[in-house]
Design a protein around this motif. Structure first.
Motif, PDB file in Angstrom:
ATOM      1  N   LEU A 178     -38.472 -64.418  28.541  1.00  0.00           N
ATOM      2  CA  LEU A 178     -39.661 -65.269  29.423  1.00  0.00           C
ATOM      3  C   LEU A 178     -39.091 -65.104  30.231  1.00  0.00           C
ATOM      4  CD1 LEU A 178     -40.673 -68.040  27.122  1.00  0.00           C
ATOM      5  CD2 LEU A 178     -41.599 -66.293  27.396  1.00  0.00           C
ATOM      6  N   PRO A 179     -40.293 -65.071  31.895  1.00  0.00           N
ATOM      7  CA  PRO A 179     -40.072 -65.050  32.986  1.00  0.00           C
ATOM      8  C   PRO A 179     -38.684 -66.721  33.846  1.00  0.00           C
ATOM      9  CG  PRO A 179     -41.354 -64.547  33.021  1.00  0.00           C
ATOM     10  CD  PRO A 179     -41.365 -64.735  31.368  1.00  0.00           C
ATOM     11  N   PHE A 180     -38.072 -66.204  33.721  1.00  0.00           N
ATOM     12  CA  PHE A 180     -37.038 -67.604  34.710  1.00  0.00           C
ATOM     13  C   PHE A 180     -38.532 -68.404  35.152  1.00  0.00           C
ATOM     14  CE2 PHE A 180     -33.351 -65.425  34.077  1.00  0.00           C
ATOM     15  CZ  PHE A 180     -32.529 -65.835  33.454  1.00  0.00           C
ATOM     16  N   ASP A 181     -38.279 -69.973  35.421  1.00  0.00           N
ATOM     17  CA  ASP A 181     -39.973 -70.369  36.273  1.00  0.00           C
ATOM     18  C   ASP A 181     -39.693 -70.316  37.638  1.00  0.00           C
ATOM     19  OD1 ASP A 181     -40.665 -71.303  33.440  1.00  0.00           O
ATOM     20  OD2 ASP A 181     -38.770 -73.259  33.081  1.00  0.00           O
ATOM     21  N   CYS A 182     -38.474 -70.822  37.671  1.00  0.00           N
ATOM     22  CA  CYS A 182     -37.416 -70.818  39.075  1.00  0.00           C
ATOM     23  C   CYS A 182     -36.403 -69.879  39.662  1.00  0.00           C
ATOM     24  CB  CYS A 182     -36.963 -72.171  39.483  1.00  0.00           C
ATOM     25  SG  CYS A 182     -37.144 -72.620  41.942  1.00  0.00           S
ATOM     26  N   VAL A 183     -36.148 -69.441  40.915  1.00  0.00           N
ATOM     27  CA  VAL A 183     -34.681 -68.655  40.850  1.00  0.00           C
ATOM     28  C   VAL A 183     -34.458 -69.105  42.512  1.00  0.00           C
ATOM     29  CG1 VAL A 183     -33.718 -66.363  41.384  1.00  0.00           C
ATOM     30  CG2 VAL A 183     -35.990 -66.436  39.803  1.00  0.00           C
ATOM     31  N   LEU A 184     -33.279 -69.210  42.399  1.00  0.00           N
ATOM     32  CA  LEU A 184     -32.532 -69.418  43.640  1.00  0.00           C
ATOM     33  C   LEU A 184     -31.532 -68.395  44.004  1.00  0.00           C
ATOM     34  CD1 LEU A 184     -30.679 -73.489  42.970  1.00  0.00           C
ATOM     35  CD2 LEU A 184     -32.763 -73.111  44.327  1.00  0.00           C
ATOM     36  N   VAL A 185     -31.141 -67.687  45.333  1.00  0.00           N
ATOM     37  CA  VAL A 185     -30.733 -66.853  45.450  1.00  0.00           C
ATOM     38  C   VAL A 185     -30.324 -67.303  46.734  1.00  0.00           C
ATOM     39  CG1 VAL A 185     -30.851 -64.140  46.046  1.00  0.00           C
ATOM     40  CG2 VAL A 185     -32.836 -65.367  44.093  1.00  0.00           C
ATOM     41  N   ASP A 186     -29.051 -66.890  46.477  1.00  0.00           N
ATOM     42  CA  ASP A 186     -27.728 -66.462  48.412  1.00  0.00           C
ATOM     43  C   ASP A 186     -28.703 -65.281  49.007  1.00  0.00           C
ATOM     44  OD1 ASP A 186     -25.897 -67.044  49.922  1.00  0.00           O
ATOM     45  OD2 ASP A 186     -24.565 -67.329  48.101  1.00  0.00           O
ATOM     46  N   ILE A 187     -28.496 -65.577  49.825  1.00  0.00           N
ATOM     47  CA  ILE A 187     -29.061 -64.843  51.441  1.00  0.00           C
ATOM     48  C   ILE A 187     -27.536 -63.871  51.421  1.00  0.00           C
ATOM     49  CG2 ILE A 187     -28.474 -65.892  53.432  1.00  0.00           C
ATOM     50  CD1 ILE A 187     -31.604 -65.369  53.653  1.00  0.00           C
ATOM     51  N   GLN A 188     -26.642 -64.504  51.196  1.00  0.00           N
ATOM     52  CA  GLN A 188     -25.051 -63.055  51.584  1.00  0.00           C
ATOM     53  C   GLN A 188     -24.762 -62.741  50.780  1.00  0.00           C
ATOM     54  OE1 GLN A 188     -23.785 -64.990  54.768  1.00  0.00           O
ATOM     55  NE2 GLN A 188     -24.700 -63.991  56.384  1.00  0.00           N
ATOM     56  N   MET A 189     -24.711 -61.910  49.850  1.00  0.00           N
ATOM     57  CA  MET A 189     -24.052 -61.502  49.055  1.00  0.00           C
ATOM     58  C   MET A 189     -23.269 -60.017  48.725  1.00  0.00           C
ATOM     59  SD  MET A 189     -24.861 -63.541  46.741  1.00  0.00           S
ATOM     60  CE  MET A 189     -23.774 -63.542  44.794  1.00  0.00           C
ATOM     61  N   PRO A 190     -21.961 -59.987  48.230  1.00  0.00           N
ATOM     62  CA  PRO A 190     -21.383 -58.628  48.228  1.00  0.00           C
ATOM     63  C   PRO A 190     -22.231 -58.164  47.706  1.00  0.00           C
ATOM     64  CG  PRO A 190     -20.250 -60.306  46.376  1.00  0.00           C
ATOM     65  CD  PRO A 190     -21.451 -61.089  46.856  1.00  0.00           C
ATOM     66  N   ASP A 191     -22.758 -57.818  46.574  1.00  0.00           N
ATOM     67  CA  ASP A 191     -22.781 -56.176  46.177  1.00  0.00           C
ATOM     68  C   ASP A 191     -24.203 -56.042  47.148  1.00  0.00           C
ATOM     69  OD1 ASP A 191     -24.843 -58.407  44.683  1.00  0.00           O
ATOM     70  OD2 ASP A 191     -23.860 -57.407  42.896  1.00  0.00           O
ATOM     71  N   LEU A 192     -25.594 -56.461  47.103  1.00  0.00           N
ATOM     72  CA  LEU A 192     -26.647 -56.473  47.032  1.00  0.00           C
ATOM     73  C   LEU A 192     -27.126 -57.523  48.047  1.00  0.00           C
ATOM     74  CD1 LEU A 192     -28.651 -54.237  46.774  1.00  0.00           C
ATOM     75  CD2 LEU A 192     -29.402 -55.642  45.087  1.00  0.00           C
ATOM     76  N   SER A 193     -28.215 -57.692  49.125  1.00  0.00           N
ATOM     77  CA  SER A 193     -28.117 -58.971  49.777  1.00  0.00           C
ATOM     78  C   SER A 193     -29.506 -59.455  48.537  1.00  0.00           C
ATOM     79  CB  SER A 193     -29.292 -58.405  51.159  1.00  0.00           C
ATOM     80  OG  SER A 193     -30.156 -58.055  50.551  1.00  0.00           O
ATOM     81  N   GLY A 194     -29.307 -61.011  48.952  1.00  0.00           N
ATOM     82  CA  GLY A 194     -30.365 -61.798  48.635  1.00  0.00           C
ATOM     83  C   GLY A 194     -31.790 -61.330  48.576  1.00  0.00           C
ATOM     84  N   ILE A 195     -31.738 -60.392  49.717  1.00  0.00           N
ATOM     85  CA  ILE A 195     -33.075 -60.497  50.644  1.00  0.00           C
ATOM     86  C   ILE A 195     -33.298 -58.995  49.236  1.00  0.00           C
ATOM     87  CG2 ILE A 195     -34.640 -59.194  52.186  1.00  0.00           C
ATOM     88  CD1 ILE A 195     -32.981 -60.766  54.416  1.00  0.00           C
ATOM     89  N   GLU A 196     -32.574 -58.167  49.099  1.00  0.00           N
ATOM     90  CA  GLU A 196     -33.728 -57.216  48.335  1.00  0.00           C
ATOM     91  C   GLU A 196     -33.006 -58.155  47.069  1.00  0.00           C
ATOM     92  OE1 GLU A 196     -34.030 -53.505  46.844  1.00  0.00           O
ATOM     93  OE2 GLU A 196     -33.891 -54.251  49.117  1.00  0.00           O
ATOM     94  N   VAL A 197     -32.629 -58.773  46.285  1.00  0.00           N
ATOM     95  CA  VAL A 197     -32.722 -58.928  44.807  1.00  0.00           C
ATOM     96  C   VAL A 197     -34.421 -59.437  44.865  1.00  0.00           C
ATOM     97  CG1 VAL A 197     -32.763 -61.669  43.475  1.00  0.00           C
ATOM     98  CG2 VAL A 197     -30.664 -59.322  44.160  1.00  0.00           C
ATOM     99  N   VAL A 198     -34.591 -60.154  45.922  1.00  0.00           N
ATOM    100  CA  VAL A 198     -36.127 -61.153  46.117  1.00  0.00           C
ATOM    101  C   VAL A 198     -37.637 -59.472  45.771  1.00  0.00           C
ATOM    102  CG1 VAL A 198     -37.667 -62.661  47.097  1.00  0.00           C
ATOM    103  CG2 VAL A 198     -35.782 -63.905  47.163  1.00  0.00           C
TER     104      VAL A 198
END
Length: 110
Positions: free
Chosen positions: A41-61
Protein backbone atom coordinates in the motif's frame (compact mmCIF):
# COMPACT_ATOMS: atom_id res chain seq x y z
CA UNK A 1 14.85 9.26 3.72
CA UNK A 2 18.18 10.54 5.00
CA UNK A 3 21.72 9.48 4.18
CA UNK A 4 22.87 9.67 7.82
CA UNK A 5 22.10 6.44 9.77
CA UNK A 6 21.98 8.24 13.15
CA UNK A 7 19.47 10.75 11.84
CA UNK A 8 17.29 7.95 10.45
CA UNK A 9 17.31 6.18 13.82
CA UNK A 10 16.34 9.39 15.63
CA UNK A 11 13.46 10.10 13.21
CA UNK A 12 12.22 6.50 13.45
CA UNK A 13 12.32 6.53 17.26
CA UNK A 14 10.58 9.91 17.42
CA UNK A 15 7.81 8.88 15.02
CA UNK A 16 7.32 5.55 16.77
CA UNK A 17 7.14 7.31 20.14
CA UNK A 18 4.45 9.57 18.68
CA UNK A 19 2.39 6.44 18.04
CA UNK A 20 3.09 5.88 14.37
CA UNK A 21 3.46 2.21 13.47
CA UNK A 22 5.40 0.70 10.61
CA UNK A 23 7.99 3.44 10.18
CA UNK A 24 10.26 2.62 7.23
CA UNK A 25 13.62 4.32 6.72
CA UNK A 26 15.80 4.63 3.62
CA UNK A 27 19.43 5.67 3.29
CA UNK A 28 19.11 7.20 -0.14
CA UNK A 29 16.92 7.80 -3.14
CA UNK A 30 17.33 4.35 -4.66
CA UNK A 31 16.49 2.68 -1.36
CA UNK A 32 13.49 4.98 -0.88
CA UNK A 33 12.10 4.37 -4.35
CA UNK A 34 12.66 0.60 -3.97
CA UNK A 35 10.71 0.63 -0.68
CA UNK A 36 7.88 2.51 -2.38
CA UNK A 37 7.89 0.00 -5.24
CA UNK A 38 7.83 -2.98 -2.85
CA UNK A 39 5.12 -1.60 -0.55
CA UNK A 40 1.74 -3.30 -0.78
CA UNK A 41 0.00 0.00 0.00
CA UNK A 42 1.22 3.58 -0.49
CA UNK A 43 2.98 5.14 2.48
CA UNK A 44 0.86 7.60 4.49
CA UNK A 45 3.59 10.26 4.57
CA UNK A 46 7.16 10.65 3.32
CA UNK A 47 10.01 12.65 4.87
CA UNK A 48 12.76 13.42 2.36
CA UNK A 49 16.17 14.97 2.93
CA UNK A 50 16.64 17.63 0.29
CA UNK A 51 20.37 16.91 -0.17
CA UNK A 52 21.20 13.30 -0.94
CA UNK A 53 24.38 11.83 -2.45
CA UNK A 54 22.76 9.69 -5.14
CA UNK A 55 19.77 11.76 -6.28
CA UNK A 56 18.37 15.01 -4.92
CA UNK A 57 15.37 14.90 -2.62
CA UNK A 58 13.61 17.20 -5.07
CA UNK A 59 13.95 14.58 -7.82
CA UNK A 60 12.65 11.92 -5.41
CA UNK A 61 9.57 14.08 -4.81
CA UNK A 62 9.02 14.40 -8.58
CA UNK A 63 9.26 10.63 -8.98
CA UNK A 64 6.94 9.98 -6.05
CA UNK A 65 4.33 12.41 -7.38
CA UNK A 66 4.41 10.59 -10.73
CA UNK A 67 3.57 7.26 -9.08
CA UNK A 68 -0.04 6.13 -8.75
CA UNK A 69 -1.15 6.47 -5.13
CA UNK A 70 1.34 9.23 -4.31
CA UNK A 71 -0.33 12.17 -6.03
CA UNK A 72 -1.63 13.52 -2.69
CA UNK A 73 0.60 11.82 -0.12
CA UNK A 74 2.04 14.40 2.30
CA UNK A 75 5.75 14.91 1.60
CA UNK A 76 7.91 16.92 3.99
CA UNK A 77 11.36 18.09 2.87
CA UNK A 78 14.08 18.19 5.53
CA UNK A 79 17.55 19.71 5.50
CA UNK A 80 20.33 20.33 7.99
CA UNK A 81 21.76 23.14 5.90
CA UNK A 82 20.57 26.66 5.34
CA UNK A 83 18.94 26.08 2.02
CA UNK A 84 18.70 28.87 -0.56
CA UNK A 85 15.19 30.14 -1.18
CA UNK A 86 15.32 29.03 -4.83
CA UNK A 87 15.91 25.42 -3.71
CA UNK A 88 12.95 25.59 -1.35
CA UNK A 89 10.84 26.91 -4.23
CA UNK A 90 12.05 24.02 -6.40
CA UNK A 91 10.98 21.57 -3.67
CA UNK A 92 7.48 23.01 -3.55
CA UNK A 93 7.30 23.15 -7.35
CA UNK A 94 8.19 19.43 -7.43
CA UNK A 95 5.24 18.69 -5.14
CA UNK A 96 6.54 18.90 -1.58
CA UNK A 97 3.92 19.88 0.99
CA UNK A 98 6.23 21.28 3.64
CA UNK A 99 9.81 22.15 4.47
CA UNK A 100 11.72 22.35 7.72
CA UNK A 101 15.24 22.51 9.06
CA UNK A 102 16.53 19.51 10.95
CA UNK A 103 17.15 21.81 13.91
CA UNK A 104 13.42 22.55 14.02
CA UNK A 105 12.69 18.82 14.26
CA UNK A 106 15.40 18.33 16.88
CA UNK A 107 13.69 20.90 19.11
CA UNK A 108 10.48 18.87 18.84
CA UNK A 109 12.36 15.72 19.84
CA UNK A 110 14.08 17.26 22.87
Amino acid sequence: MDDDPSTRRIYAAFLTEMGLAGVTTAGGAAECLAAVEAALLPFDCVLVDIQMPDLSGIEVVRRLRARPGYERTPILMITAARTPECVVKDAFDAGADGFCLQTDLAQGIA
